[in-house]
Design a protein around this motif. Structure first.
Motif, PDB file in Angstrom:
ATOM      1  N   LEU A  19       0.893  -1.221   0.124  1.00 47.74           N
ATOM      2  CA  LEU A  19      -0.079   0.117  -0.273  1.00 47.74           C
ATOM      3  C   LEU A  19       0.812   1.206   0.298  1.00 47.74           C
ATOM      4  N   THR A  20       1.502   1.475   0.860  1.00 49.02           N
ATOM      5  CA  THR A  20       2.881   3.081   1.487  1.00 49.02           C
ATOM      6  C   THR A  20       3.612   2.730  -0.096  1.00 49.02           C
ATOM      7  N   GLY A  72       4.030  -4.073  -7.530  1.00 51.18           N
ATOM      8  CA  GLY A  72       4.234  -4.223  -9.104  1.00 51.18           C
ATOM      9  C   GLY A  72       2.654  -2.984  -9.089  1.00 51.18           C
ATOM     10  N   GLY A  73       2.229  -1.999  -8.273  1.00 53.48           N
ATOM     11  CA  GLY A  73       1.820  -1.015  -8.710  1.00 53.48           C
ATOM     12  C   GLY A  73       2.582   0.702  -8.724  1.00 53.48           C
ATOM     13  N   LYS A  74       1.028   0.819  -9.124  1.00 53.14           N
ATOM     14  CA  LYS A  74       1.885   2.342  -9.881  1.00 53.14           C
ATOM     15  C   LYS A  74       1.897   3.690  -8.767  1.00 53.14           C
ATOM     16  N   ALA A  75       2.490   4.746  -9.015  1.00 53.42           N
ATOM     17  CA  ALA A  75       3.005   6.116  -8.027  1.00 53.42           C
ATOM     18  C   ALA A  75       1.649   5.870  -7.566  1.00 53.42           C
ATOM     19  N   PHE A 130      -4.984  -8.376  -1.705  1.00 54.02           N
ATOM     20  CA  PHE A 130      -5.653  -7.315  -1.126  1.00 54.02           C
ATOM     21  C   PHE A 130      -5.179  -5.928  -1.536  1.00 54.02           C
ATOM     22  N   ALA A 131      -4.173  -5.428  -1.990  1.00 59.94           N
ATOM     23  CA  ALA A 131      -3.525  -4.362  -2.185  1.00 59.94           C
ATOM     24  C   ALA A 131      -4.262  -3.674  -3.246  1.00 59.94           C
ATOM     25  N   GLU A 132      -4.765  -4.613  -3.479  1.00 58.97           N
ATOM     26  CA  GLU A 132      -5.031  -4.541  -5.466  1.00 58.97           C
ATOM     27  C   GLU A 132      -6.057  -3.778  -5.152  1.00 58.97           C
ATOM     28  N   GLU A 133      -7.458  -4.831  -4.502  1.00 59.26           N
ATOM     29  CA  GLU A 133      -9.042  -4.402  -4.278  1.00 59.26           C
ATOM     30  C   GLU A 133      -8.520  -3.366  -3.258  1.00 59.26           C
TER      31      GLU A 133
END
Lengths: 429, 428
Positions: free
Chosen positions: B151-152, B158-161, B416-419
């Motif tokens: 999350l942070t 695998g996520g974006k800023a 969960f984080a993707e959700e």
């Protein structure tokens, strides 16, 4: 004197208690090892000193929770009560007194349907004494019934007449006290009832009565349903009389308008119990094996056992606050200590699980057709109204509404209880 | 470095001490460390003697007789449980859990008269969305540790800023390192108010809230209260059971014929909870104190009561060890033991005996802020979309995922984080 050890179970990892049963006074000659034979072996209790020391050490080492954050018992057993109990348990209490009382009584073990059944058996000196088998409940034990043995077997010493005399048989339920712990499924109240019938046959009784409250009532009623030839009637102090429409009203919360004062009182008692007091029964009925804490913690066990019903708890709390009641501190702790020493917290809870499988209501009428006598004690979970008892038991031979006494009637009010049994069974002798 | 001891309660016989260090406090702008509203840095350090005593108690466990069934129907099975407890008493190392916690910025601040412990991890990314994530029972802040990274620091996972969150994870009152209420009244509504105070005290003027189990109840309460700045909530245990269905369940009736397949499955799951799986709640709602004596005094008793629910509620077919490590479970259980919170945590059930799954009791239709829901396959029930839409008038996101259970953040942290990224995208 040949001695043999009764190991209650070989699966107990720690804290196995050994009871020595002495065969010296055995009424039968078969060795205890041939446990499938219908032998009746004398039994004595002697708990090793180190088990008592371990118990004391555990109590003294208790990690306590925070106290409740209310001033009443609405969150459960109160901290002050438990502290007083722990103090008495570790400073003034002596299990050896109870052991001596038990060993002063003729106790036996006999194997029925694969399980060792422990029982007290006291015969009256009076001829034509009526045999009665008295069954305890949860969280009770044979200790509940010890005060009525004298008055029932020896009535002339306790204000009664010779013709009031009983021979008394007080068994420990399977999984409770000094009886064996079933290792297989199916030890329901019905199966226990069948075992009790066999026990009375084995003792040679051709004509007898049965009595019980709590589980003892369920077992007693289920004996009656099996209509064994010798069973001439039953007495209950926790009658199962709740009519179907009342049970439904309790589950939906719509109180019927046309109740008599006694019925209204019973309805309100039941409503209160179902809303606030059923937690322990549901936990034991659904997850008995999850209660590892009460097998491992004496204080955890004690609190769990004190919280059976609101009025008996209130009485016990008064006792530990120093008031005089029908139960003493020793009474209460004797019973808890018995559960602890026999490590029967979970094995006893399983009777709830077995019963839940059948999904029958605890207070649902069972259509008992043989003679039934009912004593309705005011502080019972509910005081059965006569109107309901008459419907529940087509052959109701005796009904009495008492002024005093609660769930543990024989233990708390032994004199009243004895008078009730004498009156209840008079016509069946 | 100023150190002081936080005595949780004067009556705990085995008192544990937590050392809080003030030197790293990121404290609220205009507070001193002596003011109740000060934000004090917090570190965990359990005395060796307490850990030694715990092991000694574990190893002195007196066991009951074995169950008489071959399945879990009587509760926690003796054999497997003994293995877990044996591991707890030997190889398990609390210091690793402590190190994990102490590697995170932790604080305590007093809100409404009670010390509230929380983890706060800020993202390095600008415009990170602040989120307050609330655990449940028998969980704790340990449930949420695995999602802090994703999350942070989304770019590392695998996520974006622009997916970044600032994460605040409080311990509920009576749980973990938060204070224990000494008077009644700390229900979900009061907690929800306290959480808004916490977020404002941390300087956040716009934020979101998330929770499952009690965390969902608290997040729903925040949604109802709709404090200024609360942009929306995400729950993974939504309260969607309609009034007529709740009544049918209460009466023990079979599922109404009009239900769709998913509604029927949800009905049966709820019925299963009420008829077979709800005894733990029944005793805590009515007699939390009675239960607590055994749980406070017996590590194995405490562990069994919680482990039963890990088995019931993880997406694991009844064996939590398939999705949670032994250390995961024991970190959580040991936290309850060391903080002696079995009584104080179960008081929440006593405080709030409302039905946490029902629309009417949870007053979900009063929630006007945007609501996002993720349905996990191992949750106590799978909220059908039909019910969820009716329960939450401002539903902005609904997604059924294919893995994870009641402890979703703990079991499937990446999913969960993707959700949460997807759920809150429109609110940034």
């Amino acid at each position: 004197m040949k001695k043999s050890k009764n190991i209650l179970t070989n699966t107990m990892v720690a804290g196995a208690i050994m009871m020595q049963s002495t065969l010296g006074n055995a009424q039968s000659v078969a060795p205890a090892s041939l446990s499938s034979e219908p032998t009746i072996r004398p039994f004595q209790v002697k708990v090793p000193a180190k088990k008592l020391e371990d118990l004391k050490r555990r109590i003294l080492a208790t990690q306590w929770p925070e106290p409740e954050n209310v001033k009443d018992a609405s969150q459960g057993v109160q901290y002050a009560t438990m502290q007083a109990l722990a103090k008495y348990w570790t400073t003034s209490y002596d299990w050896r007194n109870m052991e001596a009382k038990l060993n002063a009584l003729p106790q036996f073990v006999t194997t029925i349907d694969g399980v060792d059944i422990h029982f007290i058996h006291v015969r009256s000196k009076h001829k034509n004494a009526l045999p009665v088998i008295i069954t305890h409940g949860w969280p009770g034990s044979i200790i509940e019934q010890m005060k009525v043995i004298g008055p029932l077997t020896d009535p002339t010493a306790y204000g009664g007449k010779a013709e009031d005399a009983f021979d008394v048989v007080i068994p420990s339920l399977p999984g409770h006290g000094f009886s064996g712990k079933p290792t297989e499924l199916g030890w329901t109240a019905a199966r226990i009832a069948k075992a009790w019938i066999e026990l009375m046959n084995r003792l040679g009784y051709k004509k007898y009565v049965a009595q019980g409250g709590d589980w003892g009532n369920a077992v007693t009623e289920l004996m009656a349903l099996q209509t064994p030839p010798g069973l001439v009637g039953i007495h209950t102090n926790m009658a199962a009389t709740v009519p179907a429409d009342i049970a439904k009203a309790l589950s939906t919360g719509v109180k019927p308008a046309d109740l008599s004062p006694d019925e209204k009182n019973a309805y309100e008692q039941l409503d209160y119990f179902y809303k606030t007091g059923l937690g322990y029964a549901n936990e034991m009925g659904l997850r008995p094996q999850t209660l590892y804490g009460i097998a491992d913690s004496p204080i955890g066990l004690a609190a769990w056992m004190l919280d059976h019903d609101a009025r008996s708890y209130a009485l016990i709390a008064r006792v530990f606050a120093g008031e005089t009641e029908g139960l003493t501190k020793d009474d209460i702790i004797d019973n808890i200590t018995l559960y602890w020493l026999t490590n029967t917290a979970v094995s006893s809870a399983r009777l709830y699980w077995e019963t839940f499988q059948a999904k029958a209501g605890f207070f649902d009428p069972r259509n008992v057709t043989i003679p039934v006598a009912v004593s309705a004690f005011p502080d019972e979970i509910y005081a059965a109204p006569k109107s309901w008892a008459e419907k529940a038991y087509p052959h109701l031979i005796y009904f009495n509404k008492l002024e005093k006494g609660g769930h543990f009637a024989a233990w708390e009010q032994p004199t009243l209880f004895t008078q009730e049994l004498r009156a209840a069974f008079k016509s069946l002798r | 470095m100023k150190q002081f001891k936080q005595i949780l309660s004067p009556i705990i016989l085995a008192t544990m001490t937590f050392q809080t260090t003030a030197t790293h406090a990121q404290g609220g702008p205009n507070t001193t460390n002596n003011a109740p509203e000060a934000i004090r840095a917090f570190q965990v350090h359990v005395p060796d003697a307490d850990l030694a005593e715990l092991k000694q108690r574990i190893n002195a466990t007196r066991w009951p007789i074995q169950e008489t069934v071959s399945d879990r129907s009587q509760g926690v099975k003796l054999e497997g449980f003994q293995q877990l407890v044996q591991y707890w008493g030997t190889a398990y190392d609390w210091r690793k859990a402590e190190a994990k916690l102490n590697a995170l910025p932790q604080f305590i601040t007093n809100i409404d008269g009670l010390d509230i412990h929380f983890i706060q991890v800020k993202s390095k990314h600008k415009n990170a969305l602040p989120i307050i994530v609330t655990h449940g029972w028998p969980g704790s802040i340990f449930e949420q540790l695995k999602i802090i990274g994703p999350l942070t620091d989304p770019t590392a996972y695998g996520g974006k800023a622009e997916d970044a969150f600032d994460v605040i994870i409080p311990s509920m009152p009576g749980y973990g390192f938060s204070g224990k209420p000494t008077a009644t009244g700390w229900g979900p509504d009061r907690m929800a108010k306290a959480w808004d105070v916490l977020m404002k005290r941390l300087g956040y003027t716009r934020y979101v809230a998330q929770g499952g189990d009690w965390g969902a109840v608290v997040s729903d309460a925040m949604g109802r209260q709709a404090p200024k700045g609360l942009l929306g909530i995400h729950v993974n245990m939504p309260a969607t059971v309609p009034a007529d269905i709740a009544q049918a369940l209460k009466s023990g009736l079979p599922a109404p014929a009009s239900l769709s397949a998913k509604e029927k499955k949800a009905y049966e799951s709820m019925n299963d909870l009420y008829t077979r799986g709800g005894a733990y709640a029944g005793i805590m709602v009515t007699r939390p104190q009675t239960l607590a004596y055994g749980l406070s005094d017996s590590p194995s008793g405490l562990a069994a009561f919680y482990y039963d629910k890990f088995n019931d509620w993880t997406y694991s077919g009844g064996d939590a060890a398939k999705v949670l490590s032994k250390d995961d479970m024991l970190d959580d259980i040991t936290l309850y033991w060391l903080t002696n919170t079995s009584a104080s945590s179960s008081q929440l059930y006593w405080e709030n005996n409302n039905n946490n799954f029902n629309v009417v009791e949870q007053r979900t239709r009063e929630i006007k802020v945007p609501v996002a829901v993720t349905v996990f396959p191992g949750e106590i029930y799978q909220a059908p979309k039909t019910w969820t839409e009716k329960a939450y008038p401002n539903l902005i996101y609904y997604h059924e995922v294919n893995n994870g259970g009641h402890f979703a953040a703990w079991e499937q942290p990446q999913l969960f984080a993707e959700e949460l990224r997807a759920a809150f995208k429109t609110l940034r």
